[in-house]
Scaffold this active site. Structure first.
Site, PDB file in Angstrom:
ATOM      1  N   ASP A  85      25.683  49.110  51.935  1.00  0.00           N
ATOM      2  CA  ASP A  85      24.590  49.157  50.955  1.00  0.00           C
ATOM      3  C   ASP A  85      25.052  48.640  49.599  1.00  0.00           C
ATOM      4  O   ASP A  85      24.325  47.888  48.924  1.00  0.00           O
ATOM      5  CB  ASP A  85      24.073  50.600  50.799  1.00  0.00           C
ATOM      6  CG  ASP A  85      23.449  51.143  52.065  1.00  0.00           C
ATOM      7  OD1 ASP A  85      22.957  50.341  52.878  1.00  0.00           O
ATOM      8  OD2 ASP A  85      23.455  52.379  52.243  1.00  0.00           O
ATOM      9  N   ASP A 100      25.993  57.040  56.393  1.00  0.00           N
ATOM     10  CA  ASP A 100      26.092  57.043  54.936  1.00  0.00           C
ATOM     11  C   ASP A 100      27.025  58.173  54.525  1.00  0.00           C
ATOM     12  O   ASP A 100      27.057  59.229  55.172  1.00  0.00           O
ATOM     13  CB  ASP A 100      24.713  57.249  54.293  1.00  0.00           C
ATOM     14  CG  ASP A 100      23.802  56.043  54.464  1.00  0.00           C
ATOM     15  OD1 ASP A 100      24.324  54.928  54.600  1.00  0.00           O
ATOM     16  OD2 ASP A 100      22.576  56.229  54.463  1.00  0.00           O
TER      17      ASP A 100
END
Length: 197
Positions: A161, A147
């Site tokens: 995401d 991330d």
């Protein structure tokens, strides 16, 4: 006696499913190709941006993109999207695999370009994070997802995401508008009763 006439509607040059059925089959094939294209482009974008994040960013050191509104912040996430349930990595590996298989099965019923787009994004997002879980450290099916996108007061996330969330929002809109996967519009009981004379 004259020979019996052939059955009406039959023709040796027309497939058994008829011209309408053939047209639907061709449209479904084009929509599946569009879905795959969206998924491949999305997956490439996800994996390229993750590779750049790992190569260029230092964990724990934020890099402002748009002031404090959007920052780059490298984080290894063992859980689901937005760092949810970090102790159940293998569970989300299984879930992502199931989602990928389900999207591929449902794609055979496609009759809507909007649904093809949404399912393509969902497939790209699920596959992008699944690749991380399968191939990244600490091990197969237990890998941590990369991330690197940070918003104020919001969990760090990645391109996969964001595609999953966009797909979910698009699916909700399509459902509210009554557009089914095969392109037909759902007719509610109230609509049917009001349509009666």
């Amino acid at each position: 006696m004259p020979a019996s006439s052939p059955r009406t509607g039959s023709s040796p040059s027309v497939p058994a499913e008829g011209p309408d059925g053939l047209g639907r089959a061709l449209r479904a094939r084009r929509l599946r190709r569009f879905l795959v294209l969206v998924a491949l482009v999305g997956l490439a974008a996800d994996q390229v941006t993750k590779a750049l994040a790992v190569e260029l960013l230092t964990p724990g050191e934020p890099v402002p993109l748009v002031g404090e509104l959007l920052q780059l912040y490298l984080l290894r996430n063992p859980g689901a999207a937005f760092s949810f349930a970090t102790g159940a990595t293998w569970v989300f590996t299984v879930i992502a695999t199931v989602v990928v298989v389900a999207v591929l099965r449902v794609s055979r019923r496609l009759g809507s370009r909007a649904w093809a787009f949404a399912l393509g994004l969902l497939l790209a997002g699920a596959t992008g994070n699944l690749v991380d879980r399968l191939l990244r450290a600490p091990g197969f099916a237990r890998g941590h997802v990369v991330d690197f996108l940070a918003l104020p007061d919001f969990p760090v996330f990645n391109v996969a995401d964001s595609m999953i969330c966009t797909a979910a929002a698009t699916i909700v809109v399509l459902a509210l508008r009554g557009i089914e996967i095969d392109g037909r519009r759902a007719v509610s009981g109230r609509s049917r009763s009001s349509a009666r004379p």
